[in-house]
Design a protein around this motif. Structure first.
Motif: not given
Length: 311
Positions: A92, A96-98, A100, A102-104, A106-107
């Motif tokens: 993530m 798969a961070s895309f 983002s 926020v995604e980073f 969270i990962g």
């Protein structure tokens, strides 16, 4: 896995590709996100780099507190779960961070959760499957592998400036834990503790012998008898609550000493150097902070290696 996690971000944060991905257009322009400009970019350092390094610690604490103490599925499944969670978190935070933030983040937090679970379960598993003569050595190998992991991650990120690979490193070690867990037995002590409450001492003995024979040569029954006797003895001992630990002077002293040692170790600030290595060393005027960080991490690896050899 923990060592990779401690050593990778300290170097990755200095990669041009990493700053281009996360700093440029979000926290600054080409100048303020450059090699020198990023050092004075408070928005980048305070709102991204700091959280990117700190969320790992929060996640590890959450993993150890929430998933560690019960260990209901067993030592081996918890080790595997920790490795799998770490792998998912690293995916993530990388491929798969895309794009983002926020995604980073969270990962990064999920990566820490996986690390926390495994760092709780693995030393316990090692202690329970080791013979008394090597139990201390296997305990010290945990810390040795942490610093070796830091050093290896520094070397990899020094040679390969792909930030995706750098962020994925702890997950690769986590994947090895997850897969490797299928090839190791459950802790004999854990099996016997569970079985003695359900079906009695004889069933506990037979259940404990099966995993014990996977890691021992010769007759395992004497050791199984010893483990069973310890379990029975512990069952007859009154358990002390957390409050009770501080009521009795002798127990209170031991708890305070143990906790103070751990707090003192963390208060040295070594994790700050690991988490913000490239930024800190660059601010100190070092021209190649990634190379210097590799040298910096080689020192504890060598020191602990010599210590383990002496033991």
């Amino acid at each position: 896995m923990f060592g990779f996690d401690q050593g990778n971000f300290g170097n990755v944060q200095a990669f041009k590709s990493f700053r281009k991905e996360w700093c440029l257009g979000r926290y600054g322009d080409a100048t303020t996100c450059g090699d020198d400009g990023s050092l004075d970019n408070d928005d980048w350092n305070d709102h991204f780099v700091t959280w990117g390094a700190t969320l790992i610690t929060f996640g590890a604490a959450a993993g150890a507190i929430l998933a560690g103490p019960p260990l209901q599925p067993g030592r081996r499944p918890c080790i595997q779960i920790g490795g799998a969670v770490c792998f998912i978190g690293c995916i993530m935070a990388s491929y798969a961070s895309f794009h983002s933030v926020v995604e980073f983040f969270i990962g990064r937090f999920i990566t820490g959760v996986g690390v926390g679970i495994s760092c709780f379960a693995l030393p316990l598993y090692n202690a329970e499957i080791s013979t008394p003569s090597i139990r201390g050595a296997t305990g010290s190998l945990f810390q040795l592998n942490v610093v070796v992991g830091c050093f290896i991650s520094c070397l990899i990120t020094f040679l390969d400036k792909d930030w995706y690979v750098g962020m994925l490193l702890p997950g690769l070690a986590g994947a090895v834990l997850t897969v490797g867990g299928f090839f190791i037995p459950e802790s004999p002590r854990f099996v016997m503790e569970k079985m003695i409450h359900k079906e009695g001492p004889e069933a506990a003995m037979n259940s404990g012998l099966r995993p014990l024979r996977c890691i021992r040569a010769g007759d395992c029954r004497p050791e199984a008898n010893e483990i069973l006797a310890q379990i029975k003895e512990e069952m007859d001992i009154d358990h002390v609550s957390f409050i009770g630990l501080f009521r009795e002077r002798n127990l209170r002293k031991r708890v305070l000493i143990a906790c103070t040692l751990v707090i003192g170790q963390q208060a040295t600030g070594v994790n700050a150097f690991l988490g913000y290595a490239a930024t800190l060393f660059k601010q100190c005027g070092i021209q190649d902070p990634i190379l210097f960080n590799s040298i910096f991490n080689s020192v504890p690896s060598a020191a602990l290696g010599l210590s383990a050899r002496a033991q």
